[in-house]
Design a protein around this motif. Structure first.
Motif, PDB file in Angstrom:
ATOM      1  N   ARG A 828      62.771  29.040  62.288  1.00 38.28           N
ATOM      2  CA  ARG A 828      61.703  29.401  61.352  1.00 38.28           C
ATOM      3  C   ARG A 828      60.386  29.703  62.057  1.00 38.28           C
ATOM      4  NH1 ARG A 828      58.442  24.573  59.240  1.00 38.28           N
ATOM      5  NH2 ARG A 828      58.487  25.655  57.245  1.00 38.28           N
ATOM      6  N   GLY A 829      60.348  29.520  63.388  1.00 34.63           N
ATOM      7  CA  GLY A 829      59.073  29.562  64.093  1.00 34.63           C
ATOM      8  C   GLY A 829      58.355  30.891  64.034  1.00 34.63           C
ATOM      9  N   HIS A 830      59.062  32.004  63.873  1.00 34.05           N
ATOM     10  CA  HIS A 830      58.396  33.302  63.893  1.00 34.05           C
ATOM     11  C   HIS A 830      57.616  33.572  62.609  1.00 34.05           C
ATOM     12  CE1 HIS A 830      57.902  36.590  66.603  1.00 34.05           C
ATOM     13  NE2 HIS A 830      58.265  37.505  65.737  1.00 34.05           N
ATOM     14  N   ASP A 831      57.965  32.875  61.530  1.00 39.76           N
ATOM     15  CA  ASP A 831      57.291  33.114  60.254  1.00 39.76           C
ATOM     16  C   ASP A 831      56.631  31.866  59.686  1.00 39.76           C
ATOM     17  OD1 ASP A 831      57.921  35.940  59.803  1.00 39.76           O
ATOM     18  OD2 ASP A 831      59.994  35.276  59.645  1.00 39.76           O
ATOM     19  N   LEU A 832      57.087  30.689  60.089  1.00 38.02           N
ATOM     20  CA  LEU A 832      56.564  29.438  59.553  1.00 38.02           C
ATOM     21  C   LEU A 832      56.325  28.476  60.712  1.00 38.02           C
ATOM     22  CD1 LEU A 832      58.941  29.072  56.475  1.00 38.02           C
ATOM     23  CD2 LEU A 832      56.525  29.719  56.417  1.00 38.02           C
ATOM     24  N   PRO A 833      55.555  27.410  60.492  1.00 37.49           N
ATOM     25  CA  PRO A 833      55.286  26.469  61.591  1.00 37.49           C
ATOM     26  C   PRO A 833      56.574  25.962  62.230  1.00 37.49           C
ATOM     27  CG  PRO A 833      53.850  26.001  59.746  1.00 37.49           C
ATOM     28  CD  PRO A 833      54.807  27.060  59.278  1.00 37.49           C
ATOM     29  N   GLY A 834      56.624  26.001  63.542  1.00 42.88           N
ATOM     30  CA  GLY A 834      57.795  25.588  64.300  1.00 42.88           C
ATOM     31  C   GLY A 834      57.841  26.344  65.607  1.00 42.88           C
ATOM     32  N   GLY A 835      59.039  26.749  66.039  1.00 45.48           N
ATOM     33  CA  GLY A 835      59.180  27.511  67.267  1.00 45.48           C
ATOM     34  C   GLY A 835      60.022  26.778  68.298  1.00 45.48           C
ATOM     35  N   GLY A 836      60.216  27.446  69.421  1.00 46.44           N
ATOM     36  CA  GLY A 836      61.078  26.902  70.454  1.00 46.44           C
ATOM     37  C   GLY A 836      60.551  25.630  71.078  1.00 46.44           C
TER      38      GLY A 836
END
Length: 957
Positions: A828-836
């Motif tokens: 979800r990191g590209h659109d919402l809080p998160g990421g690798g």
């Protein structure tokens, strides 16, 4: 296939081959040599395909990939006549060395490591000669120093190999730093680092006030690499490397890098008195010194090393003469020297391989037992001596001709050139005779470890190819080497290329007379030195005290021990608290000095109304921070818990001010670091409070530290307050907000910045994280805790198996759930809080909980994590994403996004940045778990029993 792809393949293929070779099993000897040979052959083919027809017609093949065009930093590949000659030497002789090494290296040697280093060095040399940007050239220049260090020190069990590798790296890498400074000055003078622009700015460079500093720095790099006086001493000690390494590095590649640099920059930096005096004096001393010392070497490779130094000095003298014809002779002799010297090194290696020794004093009569090898070595040595009808004779006669032409100049160095050339030629004949007569003639002796015999045919084949080249070029120079030499010369001199002849016979003239005198004089000198040489006396007459290694060791001892100890005594301290105190005080002083001349005051913006909720959060966080500082000295666990409370307050602040990405990352970092620090506290010795006067002094020191910390904190608060109450200038945030979705394909601007707009920064950061994790792991493997920390802690005395039963079951059940959440955060990191990064930390927390629940042994019996594989896969995925963009003609790490139509599931946004983020995820997870494993293994490592001394109070100084 375009020429640009040929060039990039010629550089990238050896590196890819090195990576694949390093992963092969140790017993795949034949497969590794076949792979290395195929890589060298394909690399040579790529250069050859570029040569015809573009380079053969006088053109230039150029490919440019934009990197930082605003600073003139682009990846530029450039192949012209000069670069093609060196590229063919690198790949062609590399191919022969691979074949030779297949039979030379022992089955006990780690063959994958050898061929991996060799191919990586080949790629670095190809990158150096094909560089069209000066900064890029320096980068590959230093890579050659690094991989030559690994090759020279390949036999790690040998102290001589380790010392020789360290010496070579120290000298050549130091020269590389000087070269970098010189290149920066050239870029400043020209306004660009592009090689074509630099080569077109010769008059501007020579007329600039910074020309002399730039010249000195550039020549320092060239002279150290090509082992010129006074930096020549590293090359003989590099002979501790395997003979295939010596045949490759010290005939056609490493030592020729300095020659290539001087020839490359000759059109823009030559033509001045400074150029002549620096290069002429260094080259002439090297020419004579190397030739003279070579006569008295008893080691065959030592003799060849000093003869290499001498011939490199000969080329340097030619380059110093500021004459187009001298440039022709320099390039020609560079090519000739590569052929006969590589064959001689290989012949010496064959002798060592089949007899067990390279000591000329123990060798004799090999002409009878190794006749084919003897004939090949004799021809190659004759070419080195300058015997007619061999390639070395033609280029050496050109050298004598140029010294005679230059002797009419008014300076004393010009007038001494013919004498120096004649004397060096006499010495060359003498040491060539020493090589031939000492090893192959005389009675057969039994003083050899092995019974001499001929090597396998395929091992001798590379020598035969090179010796055949020496003969063909010597007999038919114009028809064989002539076209290639002409293309190389014209790429350097352009329209100033003079007429020159490669005819074998130029009539009975003065250069020929001097060559004949050299042949006769060298034979006579060798005859006169027979008694001294047969005595087997070590050292060079008249120069026994001139020991470069001794001087090098003294300099290293002074810099790394005496000077360093002096600085440490004056500026250093053994306590981290003192270092931190000095650092904070210097920072405060720097801030005061920077702000003092300016009118520092508060801004004009009005403050927002105070919110009691966030105020209470800040108050709680501040109290936790103060309490942690108060408890840190003697109650570390309490301080760590309080520090976590302060971090949680910061996390809530990020949420309050609408920064959910920062909040998630802060929370996960707090969890991971708290657990890792908690594990580390287990192995720290106890600290006891002091009594009496010591306690009073300790409190005074703590008050002092509190005052310093308070001053730093209040100062930073004042600067932050003054900044935030002012109108901020137009920043770059709007740029990212407007383009995050249209150009990055994501609505989470923070993540799009990290994996797209600033992807290269992120790639560098995860690379640093990988290095840090490996360093921590290596340090903790050698860590031995204090004796009082080895025993079982007081909290674990007695039966503690049931204390964690329920939490342990809960934590084990949470493992798959936390893993799913980690993958969810990643996707979800590209659109919402998160990421690798957040996902990697979350998955690492899942592993942390398993270690806490089951212990180290249980986890490693049930879970195979392999953090190094995770880290490697992460780096490869992240780097592969960038390289994939380049394969499509886009800059490194350019992203692509589209919507994938999944039918009834709808359209799913897919971005290439997701693959990069997966790489970040894998590396962060692997690095965190690697550090966890390093700490956890302290609890299972067996310790040597030792009496535990009673803990003594520790007084802070």
């Amino acid at each position: 296939m375009p020429d640009a792809l040929y060039l990039s393949t010629a550089i990238g293929l050896p590196y890819l081959g090195a990576l694949v070779t390093a992963l092969l099993p140790a017993n795949a000897r034949r497969l590794e040599s076949w792979l290395a040979g195929a890589v060298a052959l394909l690399t040579l083919t790529m250069v050859w395909l570029c040569y015809y027809p573009t380079i053969a017609e006088g053109g230039v093949v150029r490919a440019e990939i934009a990197w930082v065009p605003q600073l003139g930093l682009n990846l530029v590949l450039r192949l012209d006549g000069l670069a093609s000659v060196f590229a063919v030497m690198v790949a062609g002789i590399g191919l022969l060395v691979v074949l030779y090494a297949r039979y030379y290296m022992s089955s006990d040697d780690p063959i994958p490591r050898f061929f991996a280093f060799l191919l990586a060095f080949m790629g670095s040399m190809m990158g150096l000669v094909l560089s069209g940007n000066l900064i890029q050239l320096v980068f590959f220049w230093e890579l050659t120093s690094l991989f030559s260090f690994l090759l020279i020190g390949y036999w790690q069990h040998s102290a001589q190999a380790r010392d020789g590798a360290r010496m070579a790296l120290t000298v050549t890498a130091s020269g590389g730093l000087a070269l970098l400074a010189g290149v920066l000055l050239l870029g400043h003078i020209v306004g660009s680092y592009d090689l074509d622009r630099v080569l077109a700015s010769g008059d501007v460079i020579r007329a600039h006030p910074l020309y002399l500093p730039a010249l000195v720095l550039v020549l320092l790099g060239a002279l150290t690499k090509s082992a010129q006086f006074p930096f020549h001493f590293w090359l003989p000690h590099a002979m501790a490397a395997p003979t295939p390494v010596s045949a490759y590095l010290h005939s056609a590649t490493l030592v020729k890098a300095g020659i290539f640099l001087m020839a490359r920059l000759w059109p823009v930096m030559a033509g001045t008195d400074a150029w002549f005096w620096i290069l002429g004096s260094a080259g002439m001393i090297t020419l004579l010194l190397g030739a003279y010392v070579a006569i008295f070497q008893h080691d065959m490779k030592g003799l060849l090393a000093y003869s290499t130094i001498s011939h490199l000095g000969l080329i340097t003298v030619l380059l110093s003469l500021n004459s187009p014809l001298a440039m022709v002779a320099a390039i020609f002799h560079t090519m000739n020297h590569a052929t006969f010297k590589a064959s001689l090194f290989m012949a010496a290696g064959i002798i060592d391989h089949e007899t067990g020794t390279r000591d000329i004093r123990r060798l004799s009569g090999l002409n009878a037992t190794m006749p084919f090898t003897a004939r090949l070595a004799m021809v190659a040595a004759a070419a080195m001596a300058g015997v007619p009808l061999l390639n070395g004779f033609i280029s050496k006669e050109m050298f004598i001709t140029e010294t005679l032409s230059a002797s009419t100049a008014p300076t004393i160095l010009h007038s001494l050139l013919p004498l120096g050339a004649a004397l060096a030629s006499i010495f060359a004949v003498a040491y060539s005779l020493r090589f031939i007569h000492g090893a192959f003639f005389g009675p057969t002796t039994g003083d050899m470890p092995h019974t001499p015999h001929e090597p396998p045919q395929w091992m001798r084949l590379p020598v035969e190819v090179l010796v055949f080249g020496c003969m063909v070029v010597g007999i038919l120079p114009a028809a064989t080497i002539g076209p290639f030499l002409d293309v190389a010369v014209r790429s350097v001199l352009g329209e100033a290329t003079p007429y020159y002849s490669l005819a074998v016979w130029h009539g009975f003239n003065l250069p020929l007379v001097m060559s004949l005198i050299a042949l006769a004089g060298g034979a006579l000198l060798y005859r006169l030195l027979q008694r001294h040489l047969n005595a087997g006396i070590d050292g060079t007459p008249l120069l026994r005290r001139l020991d470069g290694r001794r001087l090098f060791d003294r300099v290293m001892v002074f810099l790394s021990w005496r000077f360093a100890r002096t600085l440490e005594r004056l500026l250093g301290t053994s306590r981290l608290q003192t270092q931190l105190r000095l650092m904070v005080c210097v920072t405060i002083l720097a801030a005061v000095l920077a702000l003092a001349p300016h009118d520092f005051g508060l801004g004009v913006l009005q403050l927002s109304p105070a919110d009691p909720v966030i105020g209470l959060v800040w108050l709680a966080g501040s109290l936790c921070a103060l309490a942690a500082a108060y408890q840190a000295k003697y109650h570390r666990l309490a301080a760590l818990v309080l520090l976590g409370g302060a971090g949680l307050a910061v996390c809530i602040t990020f949420v309050w001010f609408s920064a959910p990405d920062l909040a998630v990352t802060q929370l996960l970092v707090e969890v991971v670091t708290t657990v890792l620090l908690l594990l580390g506290l287990r192995w720290m010795p106890k600290r006891l409070e002091l009594a009496g006067s010591g306690r009073l002094l300790s409190r005074l020191r703590r008050y002092r530290d509190f005052a310093i910390a308070l001053g730093a904190g209040l100062g930073l608060t004042a600067i932050s307050y003054a900044t935030m109450t002012r109108v901020s200038p137009e920043g770059i945030s709007r740029f990212f907000l407007e383009r995050a979705y249209s150009e990055g394909g994501g609505t989470n601007v923070v993540n799009v910045i990290l994996v797209d707009f600033r992807g290269f920064d992120t790639f560098g950061e995860i690379t640093v994280l990988c290095i840090v994790a490996l360093t921590v792991f290596a340090l903790l493997r050698r860590f031995r805790p204090a004796p009082e920390s080895i025993g079982v802690p007081d909290q674990q005395q007695g039966d503690v198996r049931n204390w964690m039963m329920v939490p342990a079951v809960t934590m084990k059940l949470l493992f798959p759930l936390i893993g799913v959440v980690a993958v969810y955060l990643l996707l979800r990191g590209h659109d919402l809080p998160g990421g690798g990064f957040a996902g990697g930390l979350m998955l690492a927390i899942a592993i942390l909980l398993q270690y806490m629940a089951g212990g180290t042994r249980w986890v490693e019996d049930h879970l195979r994590v392999h953090p190094l594989r995770w880290m490697s896969a992460g780096l490869l995925l992240a780097g592969g994403t960038g390289l994939a963009a380049m394969a499509f003609g886009q800059p490194f790490l350019t992203s692509y996004f589209a919507y994938a139509d999944l039918g009834w599931l709808g359209k799913l946004p897919v971005a290439s940045a997701l693959i990069f983020d997966i790489g970040v995820f894998a590396l962060v997870f692997g690095a965190t778990v690697l550090m966890l494993i390093a700490i956890a293994h302290q609890s299972v490592r067996s310790q040597r029993a030792a009496p535990t001394p009673p803990p003594a109070p520790q007084e802070e100084r």
